[in-house]
Design an enzyme around this catalytic site. Structure first.
Site, PDB file in Angstrom:
ATOM      1  N   TYR A 104       3.761  -4.916   9.772  1.00 47.03           N
ATOM      2  CA  TYR A 104       3.737  -3.449   9.698  1.00 47.03           C
ATOM      3  C   TYR A 104       4.950  -2.859  10.422  1.00 47.03           C
ATOM      4  O   TYR A 104       5.522  -1.856   9.993  1.00 47.03           O
ATOM      5  CB  TYR A 104       2.462  -2.907  10.340  1.00 47.03           C
ATOM      6  CG  TYR A 104       1.191  -3.101   9.545  1.00 47.03           C
ATOM      7  CD1 TYR A 104       1.148  -3.883   8.399  1.00 47.03           C
ATOM      8  CD2 TYR A 104       0.013  -2.504   9.961  1.00 47.03           C
ATOM      9  CE1 TYR A 104      -0.028  -4.064   7.697  1.00 47.03           C
ATOM     10  CE2 TYR A 104      -1.173  -2.670   9.253  1.00 47.03           C
ATOM     11  CZ  TYR A 104      -1.196  -3.456   8.130  1.00 47.03           C
ATOM     12  OH  TYR A 104      -2.357  -3.626   7.427  1.00 47.03           O
TER      13      TYR A 104
ATOM     14  N   HIS B 252       0.836  -1.207   0.000  1.00 48.93           N
ATOM     15  CA  HIS B 252       0.000   0.000   0.000  1.00 48.93           C
ATOM     16  C   HIS B 252       0.873   1.261   0.000  1.00 48.93           C
ATOM     17  O   HIS B 252       0.673   2.193   0.776  1.00 48.93           O
ATOM     18  CB  HIS B 252      -0.954  -0.004   1.197  1.00 48.93           C
ATOM     19  CG  HIS B 252      -2.048  -1.022   1.093  1.00 48.93           C
ATOM     20  ND1 HIS B 252      -3.340  -0.693   0.767  1.00 48.93           N
ATOM     21  CD2 HIS B 252      -2.037  -2.363   1.236  1.00 48.93           C
ATOM     22  CE1 HIS B 252      -4.090  -1.797   0.737  1.00 48.93           C
ATOM     23  NE2 HIS B 252      -3.309  -2.826   1.015  1.00 48.93           N
TER      24      HIS B 252
END
Length: 357
Positions: free
Chosen positions: A330, A62
């Site tokens: 993440y 992303h």
């Protein structure tokens, strides 16, 4: 009397070391890293980097994004479900990020059916809640191992420059739920705006109310702007989503209703690849209002890690292994890009004040 010798000091430290080792093992087990054929969040990010045109300083997935700012206003029903301060404070200023699924920050907006929304909610008592959602209605795989296998199968074969079909066939045989996601990705209608896109949290969380009652829920952001399909002309424009967002925000705020779906007995709590039935009870818990957007190169969302396990009192994570794997991955992505930025290797364009962002 405790020994004052170095050997005695080391013996005193052994219980502490044991506790830390057990804690680390538990974390790895919950995150799905043990018993997973050597899978680690580092492996997952290495594969993400190899899947496209990764740029230093950008997220490993992303990568293309837009920052936004707005407000989060809970409904009266929200406080009945959870003691989280976000559900009793009248209105909260928030920042967030829209994104595309590619690791190429310059990928065309129409290249993928998957879009993301992430929101940071900081309440007046110092607590924080970070919400990370996507436009798909369910996740690709039930386990981190299945998701990693899917991503590895999608990497180009050095001999042909294309993915090896036999590898994907083997993945689908071992993880049949992935076929359902691929069918959705192939046929899902794509909206012509971020402002009319629904974003779903496919992982389950536990809400605890003031009486100690608990409910497992999944949440979603449902736009008040009606859906309209993306046109071929828009699909040919690599940045039509950001351009459209700015035009719409110039005319006024964009609104989403945050809705929780409440699990019934027997619903899969730890498998995000399976959607819950549409007949489950739903409660609107808040309205998200977005007032402005700005480029992520200098925007407040750029350096935020939207870790889905950053949660306030009153909201707790389920044991869904995908949820815990997302948090660990993440972190690796964040650390890698921050290191690149600190070393002056970031591919972000230079801002007006001369700093490389």
């Amino acid at each position: 009397m405790p020994s004052s010798t170095p050997r005695g000091s080391m013996l005193l430290l052994l219980p502490i070391a044991l506790i830390l080792a057990v804690a680390a093992a538990l974390f790895a087990w919950v995150g799905g890293w043990l018993g997973g054929h050597g899978l680690t969040p580092q492996n997952m990010m290495d594969t993400a980097e190899a899947s496209g045109k990764q740029q230093p300083g950008f997220r490993r997935a992303h990568s293309k994004g837009i920052c936004f700012a707005g407000t989060f206003a809970p409904t009266a029903e929200a406080a009945k479900l959870s003691t989280a301060r976000a559900f009793s404070q009248p209105s909260i200023a928030v920042i967030g990020r829209f994104s595309a699924s590619s690791n190429n920050p310059y990928a065309p907006d129409g290249a993928s059916p998957v879009r993301g929304m992430a929101v940071q909610i900081k309440t007046d008592d110092g607590q924080e809640w970070r919400v990370a959602m996507n436009s798909f209605p369910f996740f690709a795989s039930s386990t981190p191992q299945g998701f990693q296998a899917l991503n590895e199968a999608g990497l180009p074969d050095p001999a042909t420059g294309k993915p090896d079909p036999s590898k994907m066939k083997a993945v689908l045989a071992a993880h049949p739920e992935i076929a359902t996601f691929l069918a959705w990705a192939k046929s899902a209608p794509r909206s012509d705006s971020l402002g009319n896109t629904r974003f779903n949290g496919v992982n389950a969380f536990r809400l605890t109310d003031a009486q100690g009652g608990q409910r497992m829920v999944r949440w979603s952001m449902r736009p008040r702007t009606p859906f309209a399909a993306m046109t071929a002309e828009q699909a040919a424009d690599p940045n039509f989503l950001s351009q459209d967002l700015n035009i719409r925000l110039a005319a006024g705020p964009l609104l989403w209703d945050m809705v929780v779906q409440i699990a019934a007995p027997g619903d899969p709590i730890t498998d995000p690849s399976k959607a819950w039935p549409d007949t489950r009870q739903e409660v609107t818990i808040a309205t998200l209002s977005i007032q402005r957007a700005e480029a992520q190169a200098d925007g407040p969302c750029r350096d935020l890690n939207f870790d889905p396990l950053i949660l306030p009192t009153g909201i707790a994570a389920s044991d869904d292994p995908i949820l815990h794997a997302r948090s660990a991955a993440y972190s690796v992505s964040f650390n890698r890009r921050e290191h690149e930025i600190s070393q002056g290797k970031s591919a972000y364009p230079t801002s007006q004040n001369g700093s490389a962002r």
